[in-house]
Design a protein around this motif. Structure first.
Motif, PDB file in Angstrom:
ATOM      1  N   THR A 287      -0.647  25.629  29.753  1.00  0.00           N
ATOM      2  CA  THR A 287      -0.779  26.850  29.035  1.00  0.00           C
ATOM      3  C   THR A 287      -1.021  26.951  27.555  1.00  0.00           C
ATOM      4  OG1 THR A 287       1.613  26.729  28.697  1.00  0.00           O
ATOM      5  CG2 THR A 287       0.780  28.370  30.236  1.00  0.00           C
ATOM      6  N   CYS A 288      -2.277  27.367  27.269  1.00  0.00           N
ATOM      7  CA  CYS A 288      -2.751  27.243  25.996  1.00  0.00           C
ATOM      8  C   CYS A 288      -3.136  28.839  25.208  1.00  0.00           C
ATOM      9  CB  CYS A 288      -4.029  26.493  25.914  1.00  0.00           C
ATOM     10  SG  CYS A 288      -3.852  24.812  26.394  1.00  0.00           S
ATOM     11  N   THR A 289      -2.803  28.808  24.047  1.00  0.00           N
ATOM     12  CA  THR A 289      -3.175  30.284  23.570  1.00  0.00           C
ATOM     13  C   THR A 289      -3.752  30.027  22.312  1.00  0.00           C
ATOM     14  OG1 THR A 289      -1.071  30.102  22.275  1.00  0.00           O
ATOM     15  CG2 THR A 289      -0.892  31.391  24.239  1.00  0.00           C
TER      16      THR A 289
ATOM     17  N   GLN B 114      -2.824  21.402  15.332  1.00  0.00           N
ATOM     18  CA  GLN B 114      -4.059  20.876  15.329  1.00  0.00           C
ATOM     19  C   GLN B 114      -4.673  20.542  16.977  1.00  0.00           C
ATOM     20  OE1 GLN B 114      -5.736  20.997  12.958  1.00  0.00           O
ATOM     21  NE2 GLN B 114      -4.513  20.573  11.222  1.00  0.00           N
ATOM     22  N   CYS B 115      -3.435  20.405  17.803  1.00  0.00           N
ATOM     23  CA  CYS B 115      -3.703  19.730  19.112  1.00  0.00           C
ATOM     24  C   CYS B 115      -3.314  20.796  20.386  1.00  0.00           C
ATOM     25  CB  CYS B 115      -3.033  18.647  19.520  1.00  0.00           C
ATOM     26  SG  CYS B 115      -2.908  17.443  17.974  1.00  0.00           S
ATOM     27  N   ALA B 116      -2.306  21.757  19.957  1.00  0.00           N
ATOM     28  CA  ALA B 116      -1.763  22.542  21.038  1.00  0.00           C
ATOM     29  C   ALA B 116      -2.763  23.475  21.595  1.00  0.00           C
ATOM     30  CB  ALA B 116      -0.558  23.279  20.680  1.00  0.00           C
ATOM     31  N   THR B 117      -3.707  23.997  20.957  1.00  0.00           N
ATOM     32  CA  THR B 117      -4.719  24.733  21.441  1.00  0.00           C
ATOM     33  C   THR B 117      -5.372  24.306  22.613  1.00  0.00           C
ATOM     34  OG1 THR B 117      -6.318  24.272  19.651  1.00  0.00           O
ATOM     35  CG2 THR B 117      -5.278  26.265  19.262  1.00  0.00           C
TER      36      THR B 117
ATOM     37  N   ILE C 237      -5.653  31.192  26.899  1.00  0.00           N
ATOM     38  CA  ILE C 237      -6.971  30.757  27.025  1.00  0.00           C
ATOM     39  C   ILE C 237      -6.968  29.355  27.757  1.00  0.00           C
ATOM     40  CG2 ILE C 237      -8.117  31.651  24.837  1.00  0.00           C
ATOM     41  CD1 ILE C 237      -7.373  28.827  23.475  1.00  0.00           C
ATOM     42  N   GLY C 238      -7.940  29.014  28.456  1.00  0.00           N
ATOM     43  CA  GLY C 238      -8.178  27.959  29.278  1.00  0.00           C
ATOM     44  C   GLY C 238      -7.946  26.784  28.401  1.00  0.00           C
ATOM     45  N   CYS C 239      -6.998  25.692  28.637  1.00  0.00           N
ATOM     46  CA  CYS C 239      -6.805  24.720  27.858  1.00  0.00           C
ATOM     47  C   CYS C 239      -7.976  23.544  27.854  1.00  0.00           C
ATOM     48  CB  CYS C 239      -5.669  23.949  28.355  1.00  0.00           C
ATOM     49  SG  CYS C 239      -4.130  24.661  28.305  1.00  0.00           S
TER      50      CYS C 239
END
Ligand code: HEC
Ligand code: HEC
Length: 281
Positions: free
Chosen positions: A65-67, A52-55, A74-76
Motif C-alpha cells: 500500500t502506497c499513497t 523519501q522511500c515510503a511512496t 497509488i500503485g507502489c
C-alpha cells in the motif's frame, strides 16, 4: 570543618567505588553504547524512510500500500524491502541471486546510494543525490531493522506451485481467472506497472519489457513453452529465462525482477487473475 572532610572522604570513596564498578561493567556499557547508536540510526533512518522511500516501497516496506502526498492510494513503484528473501540470512536469497559477495548492510547501502534502473533514484551525494553518507547509512539501518525473528521464521506453509500452469489452473480451489481483479493486482497489488507499464501504451514500460504483446510473443521465447506456461514461469522465477531487450537496452542478468513465488503463494488466486488479465484468457 571536620564534618566537611568526612563528607568529602566518603564522597571520594563512593566515587571511586562507582567508577570501579563502571570500569568492571565497561564491556557491557560498550555494547549498550553500540545499541544506543544503532537505535539512534534506526530512528533517524525511520524518518528518512517515511519521507523519501515510503511512496514507492510502502509505509511498512511491503510495497503493498502506497499513497501520494494527498494520501490517495497509488500503485507502489518499488519492490518489497520488508521481505524475507531480501533480509533473512547472512547471505539472503536476493543477495545470492544478484551475485552479491559483500555484506547485507553494504548490499542495501549500495543500492540506496547509487540507485538502480530508471525508477529507483540515486540517493547519495557521491552520485549526485541529496543524501550524506550518514543519512544513507541511517536509512540502511532502518531497512535492516525489519529483519526480525518473526519475518525470518520458517513459514508455516509454503505453497507448492505445480510445474505446469495448466495443472495449476485446473485445481479445485483455483477459480477461473478474473481479468478485472487481475488489472488491479497488476497495477496496485504487485506494482508490475511500475516496471512494465500499462498494457495500452508500449512507451509506458520503463524497466522491464512491455507486456502488451505477451499473448503473441510469450509462446516464442522458450522452446516447448506456450504463452501461458512462459508467463507463469516468468512471474514465479524471473531468472529461469532472461529476456534480451529491455526498454533501456539489454535486460540485466541476473534479472532485477523479484521472484513472486513466495509472495503470490500467499494468495495463489492472484496468479490466475493476473494470467487472465495478461493473456485474455
Ligand atoms: C520512485 C520510486 C522509489 C523510491 C522513492 C525509492 N525506491 Fe528503492 N526501489 C525502487 C524500484 C523500482 C526498485 C527496483 C529497481 C530494480 O531492481 O530495477 C527499488 C529497489 C530498491 C532496493 C533493492 C532491493 C532488492 O531487493 O534488490 C533497495 C535496498 C531500495 N530500493 C531502497 C530504497 C530506499 C532506502 C529508499 C529511500 C531512501 C528508496 N529505495 C526509494 C523504487 C524506489
Ligand atoms: C522491479 C521491476 C519489475 C517488477 C516489479 C516486475 N517485473 Fe517483470 N520483468 C522485469 C524485467 C527487468 C524483466 C526482463 C528480464 C527477465 O527476463 O527477467 C521482466 C520480465 C517479465 C516477463 C517476461 C516478459 C517477456 O517479454 O518475455 C513477464 C511475463 C513479467 N516480467 C511479468 C511481471 C509481472 C506479472 C509482474 C508483477 C506481478 C512483474 N513482472 C513485476 C522487471 C520487473
Amino acid at each position: 570543618m571536620q564534618v566537611k572532610i568526612i563528607i568529602g572522604t566518603i564522597a571520594f570513596m563512593l566515587t571511586m567505588i562507582i567508577m570501579g564498578f563502571a570500569a568492571l561493567r565497561e564491556p557491557a556499557r560498550m555494547g549498550q553504547f553500540t545499541d544506543i547508536r544503532e537505535g539512534r540510526q534506526v530512528a533517524v533512518g525511520a524518518k528518512i524512510y517515511k519521507d523519501q522511500c515510503a511512496t514507492c516501497h510502502g509505509e511498512e516496506g511491503r510495497a503493498e500500500t502506497c499513497t501520494d502526498a494527498g494520501g490517495n492510494p497509488i500503485g507502489c513503484q518499488g519492490i518489497p524491502l520488508n521481505h524475507a528473501p531480501l533480509l533473512c540470512g547472512d547471505t539472503s536469497t536476493r543477495m545470492e541471486t544478484m551475485g552479491w559477495d559483500g555484506t547485507k548492510f553494504d548490499f542495501i547501502k549500495v543500492v540506496t546510494a547509487a540507485g538502480r534502473g530508471p525508477i529507483m533514484p540515486t540517493w547519495s551525494e557521491r552520485y549526485g543525490g541529496p543524501m550524506r553518507d550518514d543519512q544513507v547509512e541511517d536509512v540502511t539501518m532502518f531497512v535492516l531493522n525489519w529483519e526480525t525473528e518473526e519475518l525470518c521464521a520458517e513459514p508455516e506453509f509454503v505453497y507448492e506451485w505445480p510445474e505446469l500452469a495448466e495443472d495449476f489452473l485446473a485445481q479445485d480451489d483455483i477459480e477461473e481467472g478474473d481479468p478485472e481483479r487481475g488489472v488491479e493486482l497488476y497495477d496496485i497489488g504487485y506494482g508490475c506497472t511500475s516496471c512494465h507499464g500499462n498494457l495500452a501504451d508500449p512507451t509506458s514500460a520503463l524497466v522491464g519489457p512491455w507486456l502488451g504483446e505477451l499473448p503473441e510473443i510469450g509462446g516464442t521465447r522458450v522452446e516447448g513453452q506456450d504463452a501461458l506456461q512462459y508467463t507463469y514461469e516468468s512471474i514465479l522465477y524471473p531468472n529461469a529465462y532472461i529476456v534480451a531487450e529491455c526498454p533501456t537496452g539489454p535486460c540485466a542478468s541476473p534479472s532485477t525482477m523479484p521472484a513472486f513465488d513466495l509472495r503470490m503463494g500467499e494468495n495463489p488466486q492472484d496468479m490466475a487473475d493476473i494470467l487472465a488479465y495478461l493473456l485474455n484468457r
